[in-house]
Design an enzyme around this catalytic site. Structure first.
Site, PDB file in Angstrom:
ATOM      1  N   HIS A 353       0.723  -1.355  -0.059  1.00  0.00           N
ATOM      2  CA  HIS A 353      -0.040   0.118  -0.041  1.00  0.00           C
ATOM      3  C   HIS A 353       0.869   1.111  -0.123  1.00  0.00           C
ATOM      4  O   HIS A 353       0.329   2.519   0.111  1.00  0.00           O
ATOM      5  CB  HIS A 353      -0.933   0.010   1.196  1.00  0.00           C
ATOM      6  CG  HIS A 353      -2.131  -0.592   1.139  1.00  0.00           C
ATOM      7  ND1 HIS A 353      -3.217  -0.438   0.563  1.00  0.00           N
ATOM      8  CD2 HIS A 353      -2.345  -2.018   1.616  1.00  0.00           C
ATOM      9  CE1 HIS A 353      -4.191  -1.429   0.670  1.00  0.00           C
ATOM     10  NE2 HIS A 353      -3.844  -2.339   1.226  1.00  0.00           N
ATOM     11  N   LYS A 532      -9.453  13.952   3.716  1.00  0.00           N
ATOM     12  CA  LYS A 532      -8.580  12.848   3.900  1.00  0.00           C
ATOM     13  C   LYS A 532      -7.605  12.819   5.154  1.00  0.00           C
ATOM     14  O   LYS A 532      -7.643  13.936   5.471  1.00  0.00           O
ATOM     15  CB  LYS A 532      -7.784  12.356   2.602  1.00  0.00           C
ATOM     16  CG  LYS A 532      -6.998  14.102   2.258  1.00  0.00           C
ATOM     17  CD  LYS A 532      -6.488  13.832   0.863  1.00  0.00           C
ATOM     18  CE  LYS A 532      -7.294  13.719  -0.654  1.00  0.00           C
ATOM     19  NZ  LYS A 532      -7.007  12.510  -1.222  1.00  0.00           N
ATOM     20  N   ARG A 533      -6.829  11.697   5.408  1.00  0.00           N
ATOM     21  CA  ARG A 533      -5.874  12.023   6.361  1.00  0.00           C
ATOM     22  C   ARG A 533      -5.219  13.147   6.242  1.00  0.00           C
ATOM     23  O   ARG A 533      -4.838  13.488   5.042  1.00  0.00           O
ATOM     24  CB  ARG A 533      -5.346  10.668   6.794  1.00  0.00           C
ATOM     25  CG  ARG A 533      -5.935   9.634   7.149  1.00  0.00           C
ATOM     26  CD  ARG A 533      -6.380   9.905   8.766  1.00  0.00           C
ATOM     27  NE  ARG A 533      -5.494  10.205   9.657  1.00  0.00           N
ATOM     28  CZ  ARG A 533      -5.230   9.208  10.552  1.00  0.00           C
ATOM     29  NH1 ARG A 533      -5.847   8.184  11.061  1.00  0.00           N
ATOM     30  NH2 ARG A 533      -4.081   9.626  11.473  1.00  0.00           N
ATOM     31  N   LYS A 538      -0.073  14.374   1.128  1.00  0.00           N
ATOM     32  CA  LYS A 538      -1.491  14.971   0.529  1.00  0.00           C
ATOM     33  C   LYS A 538      -1.671  16.219   0.151  1.00  0.00           C
ATOM     34  O   LYS A 538      -2.523  16.543  -0.385  1.00  0.00           O
ATOM     35  CB  LYS A 538      -2.462  14.214   1.449  1.00  0.00           C
ATOM     36  CG  LYS A 538      -2.534  12.658   1.400  1.00  0.00           C
ATOM     37  CD  LYS A 538      -3.730  12.085   2.404  1.00  0.00           C
ATOM     38  CE  LYS A 538      -3.760  10.650   2.658  1.00  0.00           C
ATOM     39  NZ  LYS A 538      -4.488  10.059   1.470  1.00  0.00           N
ATOM     40  N   THR A 640      -8.768   6.261  -2.563  1.00  0.00           N
ATOM     41  CA  THR A 640     -10.227   5.859  -3.042  1.00  0.00           C
ATOM     42  C   THR A 640     -11.113   7.002  -2.986  1.00  0.00           C
ATOM     43  O   THR A 640     -12.217   6.879  -3.537  1.00  0.00           O
ATOM     44  CB  THR A 640     -10.303   4.521  -2.201  1.00  0.00           C
ATOM     45  OG1 THR A 640     -10.353   4.858  -0.697  1.00  0.00           O
ATOM     46  CG2 THR A 640      -9.833   3.192  -2.626  1.00  0.00           C
ATOM     47  N   LYS A 644     -14.760   8.032  -5.165  1.00  0.00           N
ATOM     48  CA  LYS A 644     -15.997   8.195  -4.589  1.00  0.00           C
ATOM     49  C   LYS A 644     -16.537   9.589  -5.214  1.00  0.00           C
ATOM     50  O   LYS A 644     -17.813   9.606  -5.473  1.00  0.00           O
ATOM     51  CB  LYS A 644     -15.963   8.291  -3.096  1.00  0.00           C
ATOM     52  CG  LYS A 644     -15.546   7.170  -2.333  1.00  0.00           C
ATOM     53  CD  LYS A 644     -15.284   7.439  -0.810  1.00  0.00           C
ATOM     54  CE  LYS A 644     -14.546   6.294  -0.126  1.00  0.00           C
ATOM     55  NZ  LYS A 644     -13.666   6.924   1.115  1.00  0.00           N
TER      56      LYS A 644
HETATM   57  C1  LIG Z   1     -12.418   6.819   1.401  1.00  0.00           C
HETATM   58  C2  LIG Z   1     -11.941   7.215   2.638  1.00  0.00           C
HETATM   59  C3  LIG Z   1     -10.811   7.365   2.875  1.00  0.00           C
HETATM   60  C4  LIG Z   1      -9.615   7.364   1.871  1.00  0.00           C
HETATM   61  O1  LIG Z   1      -9.550   8.657   1.423  1.00  0.00           O
HETATM   62  P1  LIG Z   1      -8.302   9.077   0.464  1.00  0.00           P
HETATM   63  O2  LIG Z   1      -8.673  10.497  -0.138  1.00  0.00           O
HETATM   64  O3  LIG Z   1      -8.190   8.041  -0.887  1.00  0.00           O
HETATM   65  O4  LIG Z   1      -7.296   8.992   1.477  1.00  0.00           O
HETATM   66  C5  LIG Z   1     -10.136   7.908   4.247  1.00  0.00           C
HETATM   67  N1  LIG Z   1     -11.219   7.982   5.226  1.00  0.00           N
HETATM   68  C6  LIG Z   1     -12.395   7.886   5.048  1.00  0.00           C
HETATM   69  C7  LIG Z   1     -13.363   7.967   6.289  1.00  0.00           C
HETATM   70  C8  LIG Z   1     -12.943   7.488   3.665  1.00  0.00           C
HETATM   71  O5  LIG Z   1     -14.110   7.234   3.589  1.00  0.00           O
END
Ligand SMILES: *Cc1c(COP(=O)(O)O)cnc(C)c1O
Length: 796
Positions: A353, A532-533, A538, A640, A644
């Site tokens: 990952h 995101k985190r 990022k 991911t 979305k």
């Molecule tokens: C989808 C999701 C992530 C991953 O987000 P990235 O933008 O791909 O880092 C992290 N936390 C939650 C709660 C999510 O639903």
């Protein structure tokens, strides 16, 4: 119609029965909580019928079973998922209506199961959903953390963490299995007896199973998520108790429970690692025993194991499962080391990952050897066997005083996969270059995906309805059918409905933010979202620097023809990651100043919503116009969140990183705002020692924004608060914020221009929806089944 009425009263009875006999309440006095529990139990009953059927079928068919080992499962809420997958929405609404209750209110009472940090854990949860929808016999294995990812709030703009307590209320979805317990050990000695090598651990602990049924689309199949909880072997020392030492009497129990107490936050490279390694061994070893027990109940020949069992390691956290299985086969069952290794190799697969070197797991061999002395020896023998077969190798699982879980996983695994095309390529060129040269067929790519049930059908009912009205409901478990939307996009009436859905979703978010945070967002503005985190790679700081520069420019010319924007952030920073926490504070300070600025606030608002989790993501994503996917190229393995957003009709401003590459390929260059350096340009640029200073010298906007950090504009009461961020960006800037700033600014102005043409924007957004069907986790799981596991669906 007649059928509906009948089942509806049937379900009403079931609900009342659980309210009465499970919760011990009468409808007069029941609280939301009681109704939610009663409803969850009534829904769970329906799931169990399917669950039992699936389990029976799996035993009868004796096909290959898939075991997904993951330290994290970021599941979120389960009630709505269950209701929708069982196609019971109307029944439930009717039944609740009869008692004067509203379904939405009850659904919103459910806490999130936050047993994960972010993308990796959420991927595991999407995979469970897809495995059940497809009907692949599978089981998820993880840890039943008593405290999931911490809760985040802000005090003076600063992140404050508090414990997450999802298990304080009874959790209606799980079944405790006190009969499924395994005793595991740590430490102790390795002894040699009658030509056999045996491990005699010093410290014993039990793992107890808790099962949650995972129901697929339309209830056709249900798999199990089995989570392990730590229990004391001898829970209570009566001798000590009778002697009056009550604390010591309970100590053993408390120690055993700490193993499943807390989820480790990512990016915390601090002390206290011993517990983390114990957690990894605890759940991996319990899962391996459980897998063998199930296999043994149906087969006598252990050599069949690779035919019947596929084990997937979600990152290296469960990598110790390989040596543990080897130990059992060799030490306990008497197979030769070579035969045992071959069987293990036939079962194990590993998903990588991350390419970030600091995130690749390594253990100090003294710590490792102290906890797992026999496994350290086994790892040496795995290395020896590998060296014998490939004398030219340069990498090993144990070297430089460390146990390297990435190398170990690679050497043991039958297949190793990356999670996007770019990431898999980079894996071959960087972290696993030498090993890939020795095993050129081992690495495969399986680009991540997201479940369309949660991430479109459930979270965006307006868009779901429009899609189903247009092309039928086959898309929900066959997402590539979305391409059938394309002809409608040119239809003016259809596109107006599409715009209406987005406008309504934005309005719903505006109301939510007003109610929960007292901030009034402008629904006519572009909703620009980065959730995101929090991590430097990022680059939330790139986003906020651009916002600062934009605000400065609007201030220069407040009567200009600006495109109104609302910038929304959410995300947690690991407790020990101070730089990321300072970026949160900076965004909050910028928001405070900018939102109060009468000259600019019609054009720019900034808000950081606290406590990002799955449920908040489900609220925000359907309301997004613009999706920020701006990581330094080469650093985001897949992402991911990006999928979305595209699926819910947001346009992306992004770098060519992770799955952005494939999203852009599919939705089309014209429907994606690309900026920034490519992965190889990043590596080149970083060699230049003064890359940041050069970028700053070349872009007065960037220089001015950085000055605002230095001169205390955003923290007048504490002017030096953000100097270190400006200094970091000027003198080090490992993630190349400055070098990408100018092109990011350009892309954002293109975004502004595009948003001013609503028809064109809507068309581009709708094309993103129509062309994102490939990013379903159903497609990803089919890929794993075919390329990695050799598993088949048991649904006709
Ligand atoms: C989808 C999701 C992530 C991953 O987000 P990235 O933008 O791909 O880092 C992290 N936390 C939650 C709660 C999510 O639903």
């Amino acid at each position: 119609m007649a059928r509906k009425v009948r089942t509806s009263s049937e379900f009403r009875d079931a609900l009342l029965k659980h309210l009465t006999y499970t919760m011990g309440k009468d409808p007069e006095h029941a609280q939301f909580f009681d109704w939610r529990m009663a409803l969850s139990h009534a829904i769970r009953d329906r799931m169990v019928d399917h669950w039992v059927d699936s389990t029976r079928k799996t035993y009868e068919q004796d096909g290959k079973r898939v075991y997904y080992l993951s330290m994290e499962f970021l599941i979120g809420r389960l009630l709505e998922d269950g209701i929708v997958n069982l196609e019971m929405v109307e029944e439930v609404e009717d039944a609740l209506d009869h008692f004067g209750m509203d379904m939405r209110t009850i659904l919103n009472d459910e806490p999130d199961a936050a047993l994960g940090n972010g993308g990796l854990g959420r991927l595991a949860a999407c995979f469970l959903d897809s495995l059940s929808t497809i009907g692949c016999p599978a089981m998820g294995y993880g840890i039943r953390y008593e405290n999931g990812l911490f809760k985040q709030s802000f005090v003076d703009g600063r992140q404050v963490e508090s414990p997450e307590t999802w298990l304080q209320e009874p959790h209606p979805w799980e079944f405790e299995r006190p009969e499924v317990r395994f005793t595991l050990g740590f430490g102790g000695d390795v002894i040699y007896e009658n030509g056999k090598t045996l491990w005699r651990p010093a410290e014993l602990i039990q793992a107890e199973a808790f099962d949650t049924p995972i129901i697929g689309w339309k209830g056709k199949w249900a798999n199990t998520l089995r989570l392990w909880a730590g229990r004391a072997v001898d829970p209570f020392d009566l001798g000590l108790f009778n002697a009056g030492d009550f604390a010591a009497a309970a100590e053993h129990e408390a120690l055993a429970r700490t193993i499943s107490r807390v989820l480790y936050p990512e990016d915390s490279n601090e002390a206290g690692k011993e517990l983390r390694l114990k957690q990894e061994f605890f759940f991996s070893a319990a899962s391996i025993r459980d897998i063998l027990r199930r296999f043994d109940s149906q087969h006598d020949d252990i050599r069949l194991l690779p035919k019947k069992v596929a084990i997937q390691l979600n990152d290296t956290h469960p990598a110790i499962a390989g040596p543990e299985l080897l130990r059992i086969l060799h030490d306990e069952r008497g197979l030769s080391f070579e035969d045992a290794l071959e069987i293990v190799h036939g079962c194990m697969n590993y998903t990588n990952h991350t390419l970030l070197p600091e995130a690749l797991e390594r253990w100090d061999e003294r710590l490792f050897g102290r906890l797992l002395p026999r496994h350290l020896q086994i790892i040496d023998r795995i290395d020896d066997a590998h060296f014998k077969a490939h004398p030219q190798r340069t990498l090993s699982a144990r070297s430089d005083g460390q146990v390297k879980m990435g190398e170990l996983s690679f050497i043991v695994a039958n297949r190793v996969n990356g999670v996007s095309a770019l990431h898999t390529d980079l894996m071959k060129q960087t972290v696993f270059k030498e090993l890939h040269a020795l095993h050129p067929d081992r690495i495969v790519n399986e680009t991540n995906g997201v479940t369309p049930r949660r991430w479109l059908h459930n979270c965006n009912p307006g868009l779901s309805r429009l899609i189903t009205d247009t092309i039928g409901d086959g898309w929900v478990d066959d997402l590539e059918q979305l391409e059938k939307l394309e002809p409608s996009i040119r239809d003016k009436v259809w596109i107006e409905r599409f715009e209406g859905v987005k406008a309504a979703n934005k309005q719903a978010l505006v109301s939510y933010v007003a109610q929960t945070h007292g901030v009034k967002l402008n629904p006519a503005a572009m909703f620009d979202i980065q959730i995101k985190r929090m991590h430097e790679y990022k680059r939330q700081h790139l986003n906020i620097l651009e916002a600062i520069a934009h605000w400065q420019e609007i201030k220069d010319n407040p009567n200009g023809d600006w495109t109104p924007r609302v910038k929304i952030f959410a995300g947690k920073a690991a407790q020990g990651y101070h730089f990321a926490k300072d970026i949160i504070r900076l965004i909050n300070d910028v928001a405070k100043l900018v939102n109060a600025d009468h000259a600019t606030r019609d054009y720019l608002q900034v808000i950081f919503l606290p406590n990002y989790n799955v449920t908040l993501a489900e609220r925000l994503i359907p309301a997004a116009d613009l999706s920020e996917q701006i990581s330094t190229a080469g650093k985001e393995a897949s992402g991911t969140g990006n999928m979305k957003f595209a699926l819910n009709g947001a346009l992306t401003v992004g770098t060519l990183d992770g799955a952005n590459v494939e999203i852009r390929e599919r939705v089309g260059d014209d429907n994606f705002f690309l900026f920034g350096m490519l992965a190889d340009e990043v590596m080149q640029r970083r060699m230049m020692h003064d890359h940041a200073q050069q970028a700053i010298a070349a872009d007065p906007r960037l220089a001015r924004a950085l000055n605002a950090l230095r001169d205390g504009t955003f923290s007048p009461e504490d002017p030096g608060r953000y100097t270190h961020i400006a200094d970091n960006l000027t003198w080090s800037d490992y993630f190349l914020v400055c070098s990408d700033f100018t092109d990011y600014w350009r892309a954002q102005r293109e975004v502004d221009a595009a948003y001013r043409n609503p028809d064109k924007w809507a068309e581009m957004a709708a094309l993103n929806v129509a062309r994102s069907g490939w990013f379903s986790s159903d497609r990803t799981i089919r890929g794993y089944m075919c390329d990695i596991w050799g598993a088949e669906s048991l649904l006709a």
